[in-house]
Design a protein around this motif. Structure first.
Motif, PDB file in Angstrom:
ATOM      1  N   PHE A 170     -27.589-118.767   3.646  1.00 48.99           N
ATOM      2  CA  PHE A 170     -27.349-119.838   2.679  1.00 48.99           C
ATOM      3  C   PHE A 170     -28.686-120.374   2.198  1.00 48.99           C
ATOM      4  O   PHE A 170     -29.496-120.845   2.982  1.00 48.99           O
ATOM      5  CB  PHE A 170     -26.522-120.971   3.284  1.00 48.99           C
ATOM      6  N   LEU A 171     -28.886-120.310   0.884  1.00 44.65           N
ATOM      7  CA  LEU A 171     -30.127-120.773   0.259  1.00 44.65           C
ATOM      8  C   LEU A 171     -29.789-121.865  -0.743  1.00 44.65           C
ATOM      9  O   LEU A 171     -29.060-121.633  -1.705  1.00 44.65           O
ATOM     10  CB  LEU A 171     -30.818-119.610  -0.456  1.00 44.65           C
ATOM     11  N   PHE A 172     -30.333-123.060  -0.498  1.00 46.98           N
ATOM     12  CA  PHE A 172     -30.117-124.189  -1.401  1.00 46.98           C
ATOM     13  C   PHE A 172     -31.436-124.512  -2.098  1.00 46.98           C
ATOM     14  O   PHE A 172     -32.403-124.929  -1.451  1.00 46.98           O
ATOM     15  CB  PHE A 172     -29.616-125.408  -0.632  1.00 46.98           C
ATOM     16  N   ILE A 173     -31.482-124.291  -3.400  1.00 44.72           N
ATOM     17  CA  ILE A 173     -32.702-124.511  -4.179  1.00 44.72           C
ATOM     18  C   ILE A 173     -32.617-125.867  -4.881  1.00 44.72           C
ATOM     19  O   ILE A 173     -31.794-126.066  -5.776  1.00 44.72           O
ATOM     20  CB  ILE A 173     -32.911-123.390  -5.219  1.00 44.72           C
ATOM     21  N   ASP A 174     -33.484-126.784  -4.459  1.00 47.36           N
ATOM     22  CA  ASP A 174     -33.477-128.135  -5.015  1.00 47.36           C
ATOM     23  C   ASP A 174     -34.910-128.665  -5.101  1.00 47.36           C
ATOM     24  O   ASP A 174     -35.180-129.827  -4.793  1.00 47.36           O
ATOM     25  CB  ASP A 174     -32.607-129.059  -4.159  1.00 47.36           C
ATOM     26  N   GLY A 175     -35.828-127.772  -5.488  1.00 47.95           N
ATOM     27  CA  GLY A 175     -37.222-128.164  -5.637  1.00 47.95           C
ATOM     28  C   GLY A 175     -37.463-128.736  -7.028  1.00 47.95           C
ATOM     29  O   GLY A 175     -36.547-129.275  -7.656  1.00 47.95           O
ATOM     30  N   LEU A 176     -38.672-128.611  -7.528  1.00 50.75           N
ATOM     31  CA  LEU A 176     -38.962-129.067  -8.888  1.00 50.75           C
ATOM     32  C   LEU A 176     -38.100-128.277  -9.865  1.00 50.75           C
ATOM     33  O   LEU A 176     -37.953-127.057  -9.735  1.00 50.75           O
ATOM     34  CB  LEU A 176     -40.444-128.887  -9.194  1.00 50.75           C
ATOM     35  N   HIS A 177     -37.543-128.946 -10.868  1.00 52.93           N
ATOM     36  CA  HIS A 177     -36.505-128.345 -11.700  1.00 52.93           C
ATOM     37  C   HIS A 177     -36.992-127.759 -13.020  1.00 52.93           C
ATOM     38  O   HIS A 177     -36.167-127.303 -13.825  1.00 52.93           O
ATOM     39  CB  HIS A 177     -35.412-129.376 -11.991  1.00 52.93           C
ATOM     40  N   ASP A 178     -38.291-127.792 -13.286  1.00 55.15           N
ATOM     41  CA  ASP A 178     -38.768-127.138 -14.499  1.00 55.15           C
ATOM     42  C   ASP A 178     -38.588-125.624 -14.359  1.00 55.15           C
ATOM     43  O   ASP A 178     -38.440-125.103 -13.242  1.00 55.15           O
ATOM     44  CB  ASP A 178     -40.237-127.481 -14.765  1.00 55.15           C
ATOM     45  N   TYR A 179     -38.591-124.927 -15.481  1.00 58.64           N
ATOM     46  CA  TYR A 179     -38.269-123.497 -15.476  1.00 58.64           C
ATOM     47  C   TYR A 179     -39.199-122.698 -14.561  1.00 58.64           C
ATOM     48  O   TYR A 179     -38.742-121.849 -13.782  1.00 58.64           O
ATOM     49  CB  TYR A 179     -38.351-122.941 -16.901  1.00 58.64           C
TER      50      TYR A 179
END
Length: 235
Positions: free
Chosen positions: A114-123
């Motif tokens: 399970f990988l949850f990506i919630d870092g900086l949201h710029d492209y």
């Protein structure tokens, strides 16, 4: 999540809703039989970390805690993060990695379920997080990206291109602002279901981006369509 822990989580700063937190908990529970790590990129003050850690498995929480957030800067968050984990009683289930996503990846070798990506949201940062970490996700593992649906354009563009329209996913869906996908081979029946979900997600995205529709109407329409048309196991 118990009522006591929920009352703690609700007071923690952050942009994760209760509905999204319940998705994180259910998704991790659904993978209990799978081998692999639970990895979170971007922990901030620990709201999502606590939801992930409820199942009793080790959560690798990656964040430099320097106070960099999408859209601005806050005070360094490590002391608040650790304090919140302790208050919620999950500190033993969390392994903080106080590094950037790129720095943490340099020595990472474990498979991920399970990988949850919630870092900086710029492209640029969202794409980097996905590109670095998604190859570690095992078959039938889940990748979820926060603030990607009707949220930040950078994260949304990455999630649409690399999750929603990625042929390597056997299941896709939306929960709140989270876009998620499960890795795996796709049967003809699953392909039909995925195409249907792609159309629904694209429709809702188009409604949200329409300049001529007032925002409050966009919000109601999008979430009505999602509730009716985008049913999945985590609904």
């Amino acid at each position: 999540m118990t009522t006591r822990v929920l009352s703690i989580v609700e007071k923690i700063p952050g942009w994760l809703t209760k509905h999204e937190g319940q998705f994180l908990e259910k998704a991790v529970q659904s993978l209990a039989h799978q081998k692999g790590a639970i990895v979170e990129i971007g922990s901030y003050c620990g709201k999502s970390t606590i939801w992930l850690a409820q199942c009793g498995e080790k959560v690798f929480a990656i964040d430099p805690h320097k106070g960099d957030v999408s859209g601005g800067k806050t005070n360094p968050t490590i002391s608040v993060f650790l304090s919140n984990l302790k208050r919620a009683g999950v500190q033993a289930n969390v392994s903080p990695i106080i590094k950037t996503s790129r720095e943490a990846h340099e020595k990472w070798e474990k498979p991920i379920k399970f990988l949850f990506i919630d870092g900086l949201h710029d492209y640029q940062h969202a794409l980097e997080d996905f590109s670095l970490w998604s190859p570690h996700v095992v078959d039938h593992g889940i990748i979820a990206m926060h603030d990607a649906f009707c949220g930040w354009l950078g994260a949304g563009d990455v999630a649409m291109r690399h999750i929603v329209y990625n042929p390597d996913f056997e299941e896709i869906g939306v929960v709140g602002s989270i876009i998620f996908g499960m890795k795996g081979s796709v049967s003809p029946w699953k392909r039909i279901h995925i195409i249907r979900n792609q159309l629904v997600i694209e429709l809702c995205n188009s409604i949200y981006k329409s300049l001529w529709i007032p925002k409050w109407i966009q919000f109601i329409l999008v979430h009505k369509f999602l509730r009716i048309l985008l049913v999945h196991r985590f609904t």
